[in-house]
Scaffold this motif. Structure first.
Motif, PDB file in Angstrom:
ATOM      1  N   MET A   1      38.714  37.035  43.860  1.00  0.00           N
ATOM      2  CA  MET A   1      37.945  35.985  43.228  1.00  0.00           C
ATOM      3  C   MET A   1      36.487  36.029  43.660  1.00  0.00           C
ATOM      4  O   MET A   1      35.598  35.636  42.923  1.00  0.00           O
ATOM      5  N   SER A   2      36.225  36.521  44.862  1.00  0.00           N
ATOM      6  CA  SER A   2      34.854  36.594  45.356  1.00  0.00           C
ATOM      7  C   SER A   2      34.018  37.586  44.559  1.00  0.00           C
ATOM      8  O   SER A   2      32.790  37.557  44.615  1.00  0.00           O
ATOM      9  N   ASP A   3      34.684  38.482  43.806  1.00  0.00           N
ATOM     10  CA  ASP A   3      33.964  39.459  42.996  1.00  0.00           C
ATOM     11  C   ASP A   3      33.583  38.900  41.630  1.00  0.00           C
ATOM     12  O   ASP A   3      32.939  39.596  40.849  1.00  0.00           O
ATOM     13  N   LEU A   4      34.008  37.688  41.321  1.00  0.00           N
ATOM     14  CA  LEU A   4      33.737  37.091  40.017  1.00  0.00           C
ATOM     15  C   LEU A   4      32.654  36.033  40.142  1.00  0.00           C
ATOM     16  O   LEU A   4      32.689  35.203  41.051  1.00  0.00           O
ATOM     17  N   LEU A   5      31.703  36.068  39.214  1.00  0.00           N
ATOM     18  CA  LEU A   5      30.648  35.057  39.222  1.00  0.00           C
ATOM     19  C   LEU A   5      31.237  33.679  38.957  1.00  0.00           C
ATOM     20  O   LEU A   5      30.882  32.699  39.605  1.00  0.00           O
ATOM     21  N   ARG A   6      32.163  33.617  37.996  1.00  0.00           N
ATOM     22  CA  ARG A   6      32.849  32.358  37.708  1.00  0.00           C
ATOM     23  C   ARG A   6      34.277  32.680  37.301  1.00  0.00           C
ATOM     24  O   ARG A   6      34.524  33.207  36.215  1.00  0.00           O
ATOM     25  N   ALA A   7      35.205  32.402  38.184  1.00  0.00           N
ATOM     26  CA  ALA A   7      36.615  32.692  37.909  1.00  0.00           C
ATOM     27  C   ALA A   7      37.179  31.649  36.949  1.00  0.00           C
ATOM     28  O   ALA A   7      36.915  30.455  37.099  1.00  0.00           O
ATOM     29  N   PRO A   8      37.964  32.070  35.940  1.00  0.00           N
ATOM     30  CA  PRO A   8      38.629  31.084  35.076  1.00  0.00           C
ATOM     31  C   PRO A   8      39.633  30.267  35.872  1.00  0.00           C
ATOM     32  O   PRO A   8      40.075  30.670  36.961  1.00  0.00           O
ATOM     33  N   ARG A 247      30.093  25.950  48.224  1.00  0.00           N
ATOM     34  CA  ARG A 247      31.045  27.002  48.616  1.00  0.00           C
ATOM     35  C   ARG A 247      30.693  28.327  47.941  1.00  0.00           C
ATOM     36  O   ARG A 247      30.739  29.386  48.567  1.00  0.00           O
ATOM     37  N   ARG A 248      30.376  28.265  46.636  1.00  0.00           N
ATOM     38  CA  ARG A 248      30.118  29.495  45.888  1.00  0.00           C
ATOM     39  C   ARG A 248      28.901  30.230  46.428  1.00  0.00           C
ATOM     40  O   ARG A 248      28.888  31.453  46.515  1.00  0.00           O
ATOM     41  N   HIS A 249      27.865  29.467  46.772  1.00  0.00           N
ATOM     42  CA  HIS A 249      26.640  30.090  47.274  1.00  0.00           C
ATOM     43  C   HIS A 249      26.637  30.228  48.802  1.00  0.00           C
ATOM     44  O   HIS A 249      25.663  30.723  49.363  1.00  0.00           O
ATOM     45  N   ARG A 250      27.721  29.757  49.436  1.00  0.00           N
ATOM     46  CA  ARG A 250      27.826  29.808  50.894  1.00  0.00           C
ATOM     47  C   ARG A 250      26.614  29.150  51.548  1.00  0.00           C
ATOM     48  O   ARG A 250      25.969  29.697  52.451  1.00  0.00           O
TER      49      ARG A 250
END
Length: 370
Positions: A1-8, A247-250
């Motif tokens: 999931m960390s490889d996806l910009l926005r996971a569905p 979280r996404r941008h840490r």
């Protein structure tokens, strides 16, 4: 999931969905992966009365009756149309419903002026047609056709943005539950499997762009999603989205509750002003939705993290608010300037706190844009 910009949603919440599926013993319509009760629980989150062994996070904030009516509609043979102002969470609710029911929320058609019948039916792989002729193998199914073949949920975003001929093509799909392929001599009908349905969204501010025909309206159950005006609910939504952003941008940055209150109150004030305005020139072009509120906070957080002192300030928040909402010059700037002088300035003198700095930041931002 960390490889996806926005996971569905079905990937982002895969562990929750797997667990819910493993403990779900309720009746499931058609090919649904979860029962209606579990779909509701996945979207609205668990409560003590649910009697389950783990906590399920709330993902959509709104009246539970909207979610329940949406689920009941999808369990019937009618399409679901989520309609409301921009930023009311229509697309997010559609994604969550699709993820919970079909474990696939990516079968999406985006309605635009350039959307054609091919986008909701099928097109052709030209090179394969030239080499081998037209066949099922050389046909490229649309997301809606794929949903029909799989017995899944297909999504149609911004339905009223598409032209009338595209909308008319959708009528036959919703009515007959099949698509004819006249170019083929045999195997020329694609039938929908049980579980197929369509969730469409429509922006209520687009009324008059491409109005839905009476025939198409009859194929949908309408669920109107209102703008969230309850301060507590809106605060929960903003906090939920802000935590996801951090979280996404840490980013390790604290959002003081006082500044969140300032943001919520500012939007409440501007909505009240828009409601009392006598003409469109006296209203901000912005819908002042919760989504735009989140956008303002996101802009302020990122600016503070990259160009500030890694601390969110009222000045930065005001600058982001003006920058995000001032879309027309000079109309929107005049409305925001009137708000700062007529509402924020007296409040900053009476209440103090973060309001004086917010006032100063807003004035500076308007001066920069003027």
């Amino acid at each position: 999931m960390s490889d996806l910009l926005r996971a569905p949603a079905e990937i982002k919440y895969a562990e929750e969905l797997d667990w819910l599926e493993s403990v779900d013993d309720g009746p499931k319509p058609f090919s649904w992966r979860l029962s209606p009760k579990m779909v509701r629980l996945f979207i609205l989150g668990s409560e003590r009365a649910d009697g389950i062994d783990r906590e399920i996070s709330q993902k959509w904030f709104g009246d539970r009756s909207f979610v329940e009516r949406s689920i009941v509609t999808l369990a019937s043979d009618r399409g679901l149309l989520l309609i409301g102002d921009p930023g009311t969470g229509k697309s997010w609710l559609a994604e969550l419903l699709s993820a919970a029911i079909s474990r696939n929320s990516t079968l999406v058609v985006q309605g635009t002026a350039g959307t054609t019948e091919d986008h909701i039916k099928y097109s052709w792989n030209v090179s394969m047609v030239i080499a081998k002729g037209q066949s099922r193998e050389s046909m490229i199914p649309s997301p809606i056709m794929t949903a029909m073949e799989q017995g899944s949920i297909g999504r149609f975003e911004e339905l009223t943005r598409s032209t009338s001929d595209v909308q008319d093509a959708l009528i036959s799909i919703l009515s007959e539950k099949y698509i004819s392929v006249p170019e083929l001599d045999s195997d020329n009908i694609v039938f929908a499997k049980p579980g197929f349905s369509v969730i469409a969204t429509a922006n209520s501010r687009d009324r008059g762009v491409n109005d839905l025909s009476s025939a198409l309206k009859r194929r949908f159950n309408f669920v109107r999603i209102p703008v969230v005006t309850n301060k507590k609910s809106e605060a929960e939504i903003v906090r939920f989205r802000t935590e996801e952003l951090l979280r996404r941008h840490r980013i390790e940055l604290d959002v003081p509750p006082t500044l969140l209150d300032v943001l919520l109150q500012s939007f409440a004030d501007l909505r009240a002003s828009a409601a009392a305005a006598g003409s469109d020139d006296e209203r901000l072009e912005s819908a002042l939705s919760t989504a735009e509120q989140i956008g303002v906070l996101e802009d302020a957080i990122l600016h503070s993290n990259f160009f500030g002192a890694r601390t969110l300030t009222a000045r930065t928040l005001a600058s982001s608010l003006v920058g995000s909402l001032a879309r027309r010059d000079p109309e929107d700037l005049a409305i925001l300037n009137k708000y700062l002088h007529g509402v924020v300035e007296p409040r900053s003198k009476e209440a103090g706190g973060s309001w004086p700095e917010f006032l100063e930041g807003g004035r500076d931002a308007i001066a920069t844009l003027s």
